[in-house]
Write a protein that holds these residues in place. Structure first.
Motif, short mmCIF file in Angstrom:
data_model
loop_
_atom_site.label_atom_id
_atom_site.label_comp_id
_atom_site.label_asym_id
_atom_site.label_seq_id
_atom_site.Cartn_x
_atom_site.Cartn_y
_atom_site.Cartn_z
N ARG A 1 13.03 10.33 36.94
CA ARG A 1 14.25 9.56 36.62
C ARG A 1 15.13 10.36 35.67
N ARG A 2 16.44 10.27 35.88
CA ARG A 2 17.40 10.92 35.00
C ARG A 2 18.47 9.91 34.58
N PRO A 3 18.99 9.98 33.35
CA PRO A 3 18.62 10.98 32.35
C PRO A 3 17.33 10.61 31.62
N LEU A 4 16.60 11.61 31.12
CA LEU A 4 15.46 11.37 30.25
C LEU A 4 15.98 11.18 28.83
N SER A 5 15.36 10.25 28.12
CA SER A 5 15.79 9.99 26.74
C SER A 5 15.31 11.10 25.82
N ALA A 6 15.92 11.16 24.63
CA ALA A 6 15.50 12.15 23.64
C ALA A 6 14.04 11.94 23.25
N ASP A 7 13.60 10.68 23.18
CA ASP A 7 12.20 10.41 22.85
C ASP A 7 11.26 10.91 23.94
N LEU B 1 7.83 18.66 41.16
CA LEU B 1 7.99 19.15 39.80
C LEU B 1 9.21 18.50 39.15
N CYS B 2 8.99 17.89 37.98
CA CYS B 2 10.06 17.17 37.30
C CYS B 2 10.44 17.78 35.96
N LEU B 3 9.52 18.48 35.30
CA LEU B 3 9.81 19.05 33.99
C LEU B 3 8.81 20.18 33.72
N ILE B 4 9.28 21.23 33.07
CA ILE B 4 8.42 22.33 32.63
C ILE B 4 8.60 22.50 31.13
N GLN B 5 7.51 22.40 30.38
CA GLN B 5 7.58 22.58 28.94
C GLN B 5 7.01 23.95 28.59
N VAL B 6 7.66 24.67 27.70
CA VAL B 6 7.22 26.00 27.28
C VAL B 6 7.33 26.11 25.76
N ALA B 7 6.43 26.91 25.19
CA ALA B 7 6.49 27.11 23.73
C ALA B 7 5.85 28.43 23.36
N THR B 8 6.40 29.05 22.35
CA THR B 8 5.78 30.16 21.63
C THR B 8 5.85 29.79 20.15
N ALA B 9 5.49 30.71 19.29
CA ALA B 9 5.62 30.44 17.86
C ALA B 9 7.08 30.32 17.44
N ASP B 10 7.99 30.82 18.28
CA ASP B 10 9.42 30.86 17.91
C ASP B 10 10.31 30.01 18.80
N GLU B 11 9.78 29.45 19.86
CA GLU B 11 10.63 28.78 20.85
C GLU B 11 9.93 27.55 21.39
#
Length: 389
Positions: free
Chosen positions: A147-153, A47-57
């Protein structure tokens, strides 16, 4: 109204920040999730990244920085919060193994889309374009997420996987509810969250290997022993199965069943280094299989004759007719293999259970038994019951 997640992406990289994020997410009715992981060189996904979203976050969690993901467990276990994924199975596996908690309940937009006429196993980018009219960039599709760091893009690109999932989910959910199909998905989503599906099972590893039906009974037993040993070795060493021994070589070993080092050396495709390292284990598997019962693990399967294949073609046409009428992907209803099994006399099939039976299975069975017919109606094909005489 379709909700939109915020544009700004928060990056969570410590345990305290993760705990605070989880507290906020648990106030939502649903949370969109996605993961980025690597498994090219390992058995278990990393596991390298977890993306989460709601209507507010909108946030990306960095597991490599956080290290301790236990604060995420209460969210995954909270049955009052729906966890929304697209093509959920791999995400469920990696989260279950990384956190030790199976996400429940879930909603899979890929499965849901098929019930509304979208292509079977539709990709996320295509779904977002079809439902929301947004075309996603593919610039970072080959990113090394370890890989780290990940870029903003790269962070922003990863966040897109949940940024638009929020809108796709609500659009699909509302349409399913309007058509009375939302409840159809409950059994499938429940089955997705069975931990057994994501737990290594060496005893049944042979079922993953292609070509088992072409082997005789004793050869099948040898393959089962070899596949179980390979699975345990892959788990213990955290290496891909194919790095231990490739499937075609495993089948050849089972077919030839070498009895000693000399015979083993003549098996094509078995690397010398692997043979020297695993010789004792391979020969032990083959010897153990020789002591087992002589019955086959699985029958060879009887191929349908020309008439049987013609019936499958007829059912395929009927399936497409019903799928078009119901605006459901035909692939979500049944595969050609399902229809072949139906013609062969099997009745314990997905197409004859639950919503699939109501949507198409009953009509297909009637067609097979002569109680329904296909007719042309302009440029369309219609599947209907035979008129009473």
């Amino acid at each position: 109204m379709i909700p939109e997640a915020p544009d700004k992406v928060a990056v969570v990289s410590d345990k305290a920040g993760l705990a605070a994020l989880v507290d906020r997410l648990r106030q939502a009715e649903w949370v969109a999730l996605d993961t980025e992981f690597m498994r090219e060189r390992t058995y278990f996904p990393q596991l390298c990244l977890i993306q989460v979203a709601t209507a507010d976050e909108l946030a990306c969690i960095d597991p490599l920085a956080c290290e301790d993901l236990t604060p995420l467990a209460p969210l995954l276990a909270d049955t009052s919060v729906i966890k929304v994924f697209h093509a959920a199975s791999q995400d469920l596996e990696v989260l279950y193994q990384a956190v030790g908690e199976m996400p429940r309940p879930v909603f899979d937009t890929q499965v849901a889309a098929a019930l509304l006429g979208h292509a079977d196993q539709i990709g996320y980018a295509r779904l977002v374009e079809d439902v929301l009219g947004v075309r996603l960039e593919k610039a970072h599709s080959r990113t090394d997420w370890s890989r780290r760091p990940l870029s903003a893009d790269e962070i922003d690109y990863a966040a897109d996987d949940v940024r638009y999932l929020t809108g796709a989910y609500t659009a699909l959910r509302d349409e399913l509810e309007a058509r009375g199909r939302l409840a159809w998905l409950a059994p499938e989503f429940e089955a997705m969250t069975d931990p057994v599906r994501y737990t290594p099972d060496p005893d049944n590893a042979w079922r993953r290997v292609k070509g088992v039906r072409k082997l005789r009974a004793g050869q099948q037993r040898a393959l089962a022993q070899l596949a179980a040993w390979r699975e345990r070795t892959a788990v213990d060493s955290d290496r891909p199965r194919g790095w231990i021994i490739k499937d075609d070589v495993l089948v050849d070993l089972a077919r030839r069943r070498p009895r000693d080092a000399g015979e083993l050396a003549r098996v094509r495709g078995l690397a010398d280094a692997t043979r020297r390292k695993q010789e004792a284990a391979i020969l032990a598997c083959i010897a153990a299989a020789a002591d087992e019962p002589s019955e086959a693990l699985i029958g060879p399967g009887q191929p349908l004759d020309a008439d049987g294949q013609a019936l499958v073609d007829l059912l395929t046409c009927g399936l497409k007719a019903r799928a078009a009428e119901a605006e459901i992907s035909a692939g979500a209803l049944a595969t050609r293999k399902d229809l072949e099994s139906l013609v062969s006399g099997e009745r314990d099939l997905p197409i004859l259970r639950g919503w699939r039976r109501a949507a198409a299975g009953e009509r297909l069975l009637a067609l097979l038994e002569g109680r329904a017919l296909l007719r042309a109606d302009g440029n369309s094909v219609v599947l209907e019951e035979v008129p009473a005489s």
